[in-house]
Design a protein around this motif. Structure first.
Motif, short mmCIF file in Angstrom:
data_model
loop_
_atom_site.label_atom_id
_atom_site.label_comp_id
_atom_site.label_asym_id
_atom_site.label_seq_id
_atom_site.Cartn_x
_atom_site.Cartn_y
_atom_site.Cartn_z
N ILE A 136 -34.39 43.20 59.77
CA ILE A 136 -33.54 43.39 60.71
C ILE A 136 -32.56 44.45 59.91
O ILE A 136 -31.81 43.76 58.93
CB ILE A 136 -32.89 42.39 61.40
CG1 ILE A 136 -33.83 41.49 62.30
CG2 ILE A 136 -31.93 42.78 62.41
CD1 ILE A 136 -33.47 40.10 62.68
N LEU A 148 -28.70 45.82 60.48
CA LEU A 148 -27.39 45.53 61.40
C LEU A 148 -26.53 46.95 61.02
O LEU A 148 -26.04 47.03 59.81
CB LEU A 148 -26.60 44.41 60.95
CG LEU A 148 -27.46 43.20 61.21
CD1 LEU A 148 -26.91 42.12 60.57
CD2 LEU A 148 -27.96 42.84 62.70
N LEU A 191 -19.70 43.76 66.16
CA LEU A 191 -21.00 43.55 65.50
C LEU A 191 -20.95 42.06 64.76
O LEU A 191 -21.60 41.14 64.53
CB LEU A 191 -21.41 44.46 64.74
CG LEU A 191 -22.73 44.16 64.03
CD1 LEU A 191 -23.94 44.04 65.09
CD2 LEU A 191 -23.30 45.38 62.96
N TRP A 195 -20.64 39.44 66.91
CA TRP A 195 -22.10 38.96 67.52
C TRP A 195 -22.78 38.27 66.41
O TRP A 195 -23.60 37.21 66.67
CB TRP A 195 -22.50 40.36 67.81
CG TRP A 195 -24.01 39.88 68.36
CD1 TRP A 195 -24.48 39.67 69.67
CD2 TRP A 195 -25.33 40.20 67.61
NE1 TRP A 195 -25.94 39.63 69.70
CE2 TRP A 195 -26.32 39.87 68.36
CE3 TRP A 195 -25.44 40.55 66.32
CZ2 TRP A 195 -27.72 39.99 68.01
CZ3 TRP A 195 -26.99 40.51 65.74
CH2 TRP A 195 -27.99 40.44 66.55
N VAL A 216 -36.68 45.65 63.26
CA VAL A 216 -35.62 45.72 64.31
C VAL A 216 -34.40 46.28 63.66
O VAL A 216 -33.92 46.24 62.72
CB VAL A 216 -35.16 44.38 64.85
CG1 VAL A 216 -34.05 44.22 65.71
CG2 VAL A 216 -36.24 43.48 65.36
N VAL A 264 -30.40 47.04 64.93
CA VAL A 264 -29.18 46.51 65.92
C VAL A 264 -28.24 47.61 65.29
O VAL A 264 -27.74 47.64 64.31
CB VAL A 264 -28.96 45.25 65.65
CG1 VAL A 264 -27.49 44.85 66.46
CG2 VAL A 264 -29.84 44.24 65.96
N ALA A 268 -31.71 47.84 69.37
CA ALA A 268 -30.55 47.36 70.39
C ALA A 268 -29.36 48.32 70.04
O ALA A 268 -28.93 48.14 68.79
CB ALA A 268 -30.36 45.92 70.06
N GLU A 287 -24.32 44.81 72.49
CA GLU A 287 -24.47 43.37 72.40
C GLU A 287 -25.61 42.63 73.23
O GLU A 287 -26.33 41.81 72.91
CB GLU A 287 -23.12 42.77 72.70
CG GLU A 287 -23.09 41.41 72.44
CD GLU A 287 -21.65 40.70 72.47
OE1 GLU A 287 -21.42 39.39 72.58
OE2 GLU A 287 -20.95 41.37 72.46
N THR A 330 -28.16 43.83 74.71
CA THR A 330 -29.74 44.19 74.17
C THR A 330 -29.83 43.56 72.91
O THR A 330 -31.02 42.69 72.66
CB THR A 330 -29.97 45.51 74.16
OG1 THR A 330 -29.53 46.43 75.21
CG2 THR A 330 -31.23 45.91 73.89
N ALA A 331 -29.00 43.44 71.98
CA ALA A 331 -29.09 42.65 70.72
C ALA A 331 -29.29 41.33 70.99
O ALA A 331 -30.42 40.63 70.30
CB ALA A 331 -27.99 43.04 69.76
N THR A 332 -28.94 40.73 71.83
CA THR A 332 -29.00 39.36 72.12
C THR A 332 -30.36 39.14 72.61
O THR A 332 -31.20 38.00 72.22
CB THR A 332 -27.91 38.69 72.88
OG1 THR A 332 -26.48 38.91 72.49
CG2 THR A 332 -28.14 37.36 73.43
#
Length: 123
Positions: free
Chosen positions: A4, A6, A16, A19, A75, A77, A107, A110, A112-114
């Motif tokens: 992932i 970020l 971020l 989150w 992924v 984010v 994502a 927030e 969508t990321a969740t």
């Protein structure tokens, strides 16, 4: 274990980090990368093991794009600030284009990321 990335624009870094703190347990089971300042903040403000890359404008976006093209990033984010002009907008567009092209989970906010985190297998 899922890989992932970020990433957050300057005006979205606080969001971020907040989150990531609220999803720290779920994120801890995955391989994490982050660009520049975002990575530094995540390392300083959470207990997450984050591999830092270059700042987005200095090549971090390109590093992530290469990881996507090589199938090494599953992924992305990316908390994007839609109200601020970005001097490296071309890099951001390229990164998003690659994520779409290679069918990478993407994502950009927030909610969508969740939802993405809830769908990832726990490790």
């Amino acid at each position: 274990m899922t890989t992932i990335a970020l990433v957050a624009h300057d005006q979205k870094k606080d969001a971020l980090v907040a989150w990531a703190k609220s999803h720290e347990d779920a994120l801890a089971g995955h391989k994490l990368y982050a660009t520049g300042t975002t990575g530094g903040r995540l390392q300083a403000e959470t207990s997450l093991d984050v591999t830092p890359l270059k700042s987005g404008p200095l090549g971090g976006d390109a590093q992530l794009g290469a990881m996507i093209a090589e199938g090494k990033l599953k992924v992305l984010v990316f908390f994007i600030d839609p109200l601020s002009a970005m001097p490296h907008d071309v890099d951001v567009k390229s990164l998003i284009r690659l994520a779409i092209l290679y069918d990478t989970l993407l994502a950009v906010n927030e909610e969508t990321a969740t939802a993405v985190m809830k769908g990832l297998p726990a490790t």
